[in-house]
Design a protein around this motif. Structure first.
Motif, PDB file in Angstrom:
ATOM      1  N   LEU A 234       2.030  25.289 -25.223  1.00 19.91           N
ATOM      2  CA  LEU A 234       3.561  25.214 -25.210  1.00 19.91           C
ATOM      3  C   LEU A 234       4.113  23.922 -25.800  1.00 19.91           C
ATOM      4  O   LEU A 234       3.347  22.694 -25.659  1.00 19.91           O
ATOM      5  N   ASN A 235       5.176  23.807 -26.355  1.00 18.67           N
ATOM      6  CA  ASN A 235       5.749  22.625 -26.771  1.00 18.67           C
ATOM      7  C   ASN A 235       6.532  22.111 -25.488  1.00 18.67           C
ATOM      8  O   ASN A 235       7.204  22.870 -24.553  1.00 18.67           O
ATOM      9  N   VAL A 236       6.635  20.738 -25.227  1.00 21.76           N
ATOM     10  CA  VAL A 236       7.009  20.081 -23.953  1.00 21.76           C
ATOM     11  C   VAL A 236       8.171  19.096 -24.641  1.00 21.76           C
ATOM     12  O   VAL A 236       7.988  18.320 -25.342  1.00 21.76           O
ATOM     13  N   VAL A 237       9.444  19.225 -23.992  1.00 23.98           N
ATOM     14  CA  VAL A 237      10.542  18.685 -24.168  1.00 23.98           C
ATOM     15  C   VAL A 237      10.763  17.685 -22.902  1.00 23.98           C
ATOM     16  O   VAL A 237      10.873  18.464 -21.685  1.00 23.98           O
ATOM     17  N   ALA A 238      11.101  16.516 -22.993  1.00 25.84           N
ATOM     18  CA  ALA A 238      11.726  15.605 -21.776  1.00 25.84           C
ATOM     19  C   ALA A 238      13.153  15.610 -21.860  1.00 25.84           C
ATOM     20  O   ALA A 238      13.502  15.149 -22.851  1.00 25.84           O
ATOM     21  N   GLU A 239      13.848  15.849 -20.812  1.00 26.17           N
ATOM     22  CA  GLU A 239      15.265  15.987 -20.793  1.00 26.17           C
ATOM     23  C   GLU A 239      15.605  14.856 -20.075  1.00 26.17           C
ATOM     24  O   GLU A 239      15.154  14.077 -19.135  1.00 26.17           O
ATOM     25  N   GLY A 240      16.977  14.051 -20.622  1.00 23.67           N
ATOM     26  CA  GLY A 240      17.484  12.903 -19.966  1.00 23.67           C
ATOM     27  C   GLY A 240      16.802  11.803 -20.142  1.00 23.67           C
ATOM     28  O   GLY A 240      16.788  10.841 -19.209  1.00 23.67           O
ATOM     29  N   VAL A 241      16.225  11.670 -21.226  1.00 27.43           N
ATOM     30  CA  VAL A 241      15.640  10.318 -21.645  1.00 27.43           C
ATOM     31  C   VAL A 241      16.674   9.062 -22.058  1.00 27.43           C
ATOM     32  O   VAL A 241      17.284   9.458 -23.035  1.00 27.43           O
ATOM     33  N   GLU A 242      16.660   8.209 -21.208  1.00 27.25           N
ATOM     34  CA  GLU A 242      17.878   7.267 -21.212  1.00 27.25           C
ATOM     35  C   GLU A 242      17.429   5.740 -22.009  1.00 27.25           C
ATOM     36  O   GLU A 242      18.117   5.052 -22.306  1.00 27.25           O
ATOM     37  N   THR A 243      16.137   5.433 -21.660  1.00 23.62           N
ATOM     38  CA  THR A 243      15.628   4.259 -21.861  1.00 23.62           C
ATOM     39  C   THR A 243      14.499   4.288 -22.738  1.00 23.62           C
ATOM     40  O   THR A 243      13.705   5.015 -22.747  1.00 23.62           O
ATOM     41  N   ALA A 244      14.184   2.824 -23.297  1.00 24.47           N
ATOM     42  CA  ALA A 244      13.104   2.657 -24.032  1.00 24.47           C
ATOM     43  C   ALA A 244      11.737   2.675 -23.237  1.00 24.47           C
ATOM     44  O   ALA A 244      10.791   3.302 -23.916  1.00 24.47           O
ATOM     45  N   GLU A 245      11.871   2.181 -22.012  1.00 22.70           N
ATOM     46  CA  GLU A 245      10.604   2.363 -21.157  1.00 22.70           C
ATOM     47  C   GLU A 245      10.143   4.049 -20.979  1.00 22.70           C
ATOM     48  O   GLU A 245       9.011   4.126 -21.055  1.00 22.70           O
ATOM     49  N   GLN A 246      11.212   4.557 -20.770  1.00 20.82           N
ATOM     50  CA  GLN A 246      10.837   6.259 -20.784  1.00 20.82           C
ATOM     51  C   GLN A 246      10.178   6.620 -21.936  1.00 20.82           C
ATOM     52  O   GLN A 246       9.261   7.291 -21.694  1.00 20.82           O
ATOM     53  N   LEU A 247      10.818   6.382 -22.901  1.00 19.64           N
ATOM     54  CA  LEU A 247      10.433   6.919 -24.347  1.00 19.64           C
ATOM     55  C   LEU A 247       9.039   6.293 -24.640  1.00 19.64           C
ATOM     56  O   LEU A 247       8.254   7.138 -24.996  1.00 19.64           O
ATOM     57  N   ALA A 248       8.648   5.009 -24.329  1.00 20.67           N
ATOM     58  CA  ALA A 248       7.257   4.362 -24.482  1.00 20.67           C
ATOM     59  C   ALA A 248       6.175   5.286 -23.415  1.00 20.67           C
ATOM     60  O   ALA A 248       5.272   5.768 -24.216  1.00 20.67           O
ATOM     61  N   PHE A 249       6.501   5.569 -22.292  1.00 18.92           N
ATOM     62  CA  PHE A 249       5.884   6.363 -21.273  1.00 18.92           C
ATOM     63  C   PHE A 249       5.625   7.769 -22.060  1.00 18.92           C
ATOM     64  O   PHE A 249       4.399   8.044 -22.115  1.00 18.92           O
ATOM     65  N   LEU A 250       6.487   8.393 -22.434  1.00 16.84           N
ATOM     66  CA  LEU A 250       6.428   9.868 -22.804  1.00 16.84           C
ATOM     67  C   LEU A 250       5.498   9.895 -24.381  1.00 16.84           C
ATOM     68  O   LEU A 250       4.745  10.654 -24.551  1.00 16.84           O
ATOM     69  N   ARG A 251       5.827   8.851 -25.049  1.00 16.80           N
ATOM     70  CA  ARG A 251       5.086   8.849 -26.236  1.00 16.80           C
ATOM     71  C   ARG A 251       3.738   8.479 -26.103  1.00 16.80           C
ATOM     72  O   ARG A 251       2.739   9.216 -26.520  1.00 16.80           O
ATOM     73  N   GLN A 252       3.451   7.479 -25.176  1.00 18.83           N
ATOM     74  CA  GLN A 252       1.978   7.527 -24.894  1.00 18.83           C
ATOM     75  C   GLN A 252       1.399   8.747 -24.331  1.00 18.83           C
ATOM     76  O   GLN A 252       0.106   8.842 -24.375  1.00 18.83           O
ATOM     77  N   HIS A 253       2.105   9.487 -23.520  1.00 17.18           N
ATOM     78  CA  HIS A 253       1.366  10.658 -22.688  1.00 17.18           C
ATOM     79  C   HIS A 253       1.666  11.916 -23.978  1.00 17.18           C
ATOM     80  O   HIS A 253       1.295  12.822 -23.178  1.00 17.18           O
ATOM     81  N   ARG A 254       1.812  11.451 -24.913  1.00 19.42           N
ATOM     82  CA  ARG A 254       1.894  12.742 -26.011  1.00 19.42           C
ATOM     83  C   ARG A 254       2.948  13.960 -25.616  1.00 19.42           C
ATOM     84  O   ARG A 254       2.482  15.109 -26.029  1.00 19.42           O
ATOM     85  N   CYS A 255       4.101  13.394 -25.088  1.00 19.23           N
ATOM     86  CA  CYS A 255       5.170  14.475 -25.078  1.00 19.23           C
ATOM     87  C   CYS A 255       5.577  14.896 -26.385  1.00 19.23           C
ATOM     88  O   CYS A 255       5.549  13.988 -27.311  1.00 19.23           O
ATOM     89  N   ASP A 256       5.953  15.945 -26.731  1.00 15.92           N
ATOM     90  CA  ASP A 256       6.328  16.686 -28.070  1.00 15.92           C
ATOM     91  C   ASP A 256       7.587  16.107 -28.623  1.00 15.92           C
ATOM     92  O   ASP A 256       8.070  15.617 -29.650  1.00 15.92           O
TER      93      ASP A 256
END
Ligand code: C2E
Ligand code: MG
Ligand code: MG
Ligand code: MG
Length: 294
Positions: A234-256
């Motif tokens: 499945l494709n995974v989307v993170a909703e309500g991403v507001e900060t660079a910290e959240q983005l970095a975390f999601l990128r590191q854990h390979r969120c799509d």
């Protein structure tokens, strides 16, 4: 004394009930005329694919500017539209408007993008949504592969057999299916796996504290959901991403995919078209800024 106070409390209670139900009745009456009065609009929020840095999908979000009540948020009027059955007509308006906008964008050179449309329980289970969707796709010339329907877990649990049958129809014609607000309901991935879904949208509640020192629970849930979704294809989307910290975390854990104010708030159709057109030039600097902050 006590009796008087009691009666006073009781009166205040019924008065506030009255004013609440008066407001609801007023909203419902106004909402009935919202379409003919041209008070509904869609806002469009872009989603960013982290693998290639491209904007591949945009979510359509309904806006109601009532002449009597001003700007009413969806969280207030969508439930009223559901209870009164108006959601069927409103939902059809939303689908048609979203597909019209997409075909308009395509004529302006934006051909590689999809549109995600929110669908409520009543729309999926108590209206002829398959035929409505087919008709609107035909009328607007939108490719079914460029439409995604967003449903919440509770909708899929309520009448599982009917929901499954309808989803199978949509998948057969090539329409994608996302589970919205994932993690807030009571469904398990084991159950959802049996439904022909294509995308999981992790609810904002789990994203809020990501990347903050001391957050372990939301981080654990998010990484687990990403890993499981990945193993299920499945494709995974993170909703309500507001900060660079959240983005970095999601990128590191390979969120799509990420969606949220960090990238952009919901925009008017024109602005969204310009945003997506201009993104390739802005992408490098946005990502560098995020890398420095995050
Ligand atoms: P949703 O589908 O989960 O949409 C995401 C909501 O989060 C939207 O609120 C969006 O504006 C907001 N959002 C996006 N990024 C951020 C962020 O970074 N921070 C914060 N704080 N919020 C963010 P909105 O537009 O108020 O919509 C609320 C809900 O109303 C939607 O939640 C959806 O369940 C429902 N809704 C909206 N449009 C429609 C529609 O056309 N049909 C149906 N059935 N429901 C709709
Ligand atoms: Mg949604
Ligand atoms: Mg959501
Ligand atoms: Mg939501």
């Amino acid at each position: 004394q006590a009796k008087a106070a009691g009666r006073h409390t009781f009166m205040r209670y019924t008065e506030s009930m009255d004013s609440n139900s008066r407001r609801r009745a007023g909203l419902v009456a106004s909402l009935r005329r919202a379409i003919e009065r041209d008070e509904l609009r869609l806002a469009y929020q872009p989603q960013l694919s982290l693998a290639d840095g491209r904007i591949r999908c945009v979510e359509a979000l309904l806006r109601w500017h009532s002449s009597e009540h001003g700007e009413v948020p969806p969280a207030q009027f969508i439930p009223l539209a559901e209870e009164s059955g108006m959601i069927v007509a409103i939902g059809e308006w939303v689908l048609r408007e979203a597909c019209n906008t997409l075909s308009d964008w395509q004529r302006q050179g934006l051909d590689d993008i999809s549109i995600a449309v929110n669908v409520s329980a009543t729309q999926l289970l108590h209206s002829d949504l398959p035929r409505t969707v087919e008709r609107i796709l035909r009328e607007t010339g939108v490719d079914p592969g460029q439409l995604e329907l967003e449903l919440t877990e509770s909708v899929l649990m309520a009448k599982a057999d009917l929901a499954a049958e309808r989803l199978q129809f949509f998948r057969r014609i090539g329409v994608s299916i996302a589970v919205d607000d994932f993690g807030t309901g009571y469904s398990s991935l084991a159950y959802l796996r049996r439904l022909p879904i294509t995308t999981l949208k992790i609810d904002k509640a789990f994203i809020d504290d990501l990347g903050r020192p001391g957050d372990t629970e939301d981080a654990a849930i998010t990484t687990t959901v990403i890993a499981m979704a990945r193993s299920l294809g499945l494709n995974v989307v993170a909703e309500g991403v507001e900060t660079a910290e959240q983005l970095a975390f999601l990128r590191q854990h390979r969120c799509d995919v990420v969606q949220g104010y960090w990238l952009s708030p919901p925009l008017q159709a024109r602005q969204c078209l310009e945003f997506v057109h201009g993104w390739p030039e802005r992408e490098g600097s946005a990502m560098r800024a995020a890398a420095e902050e995050g």
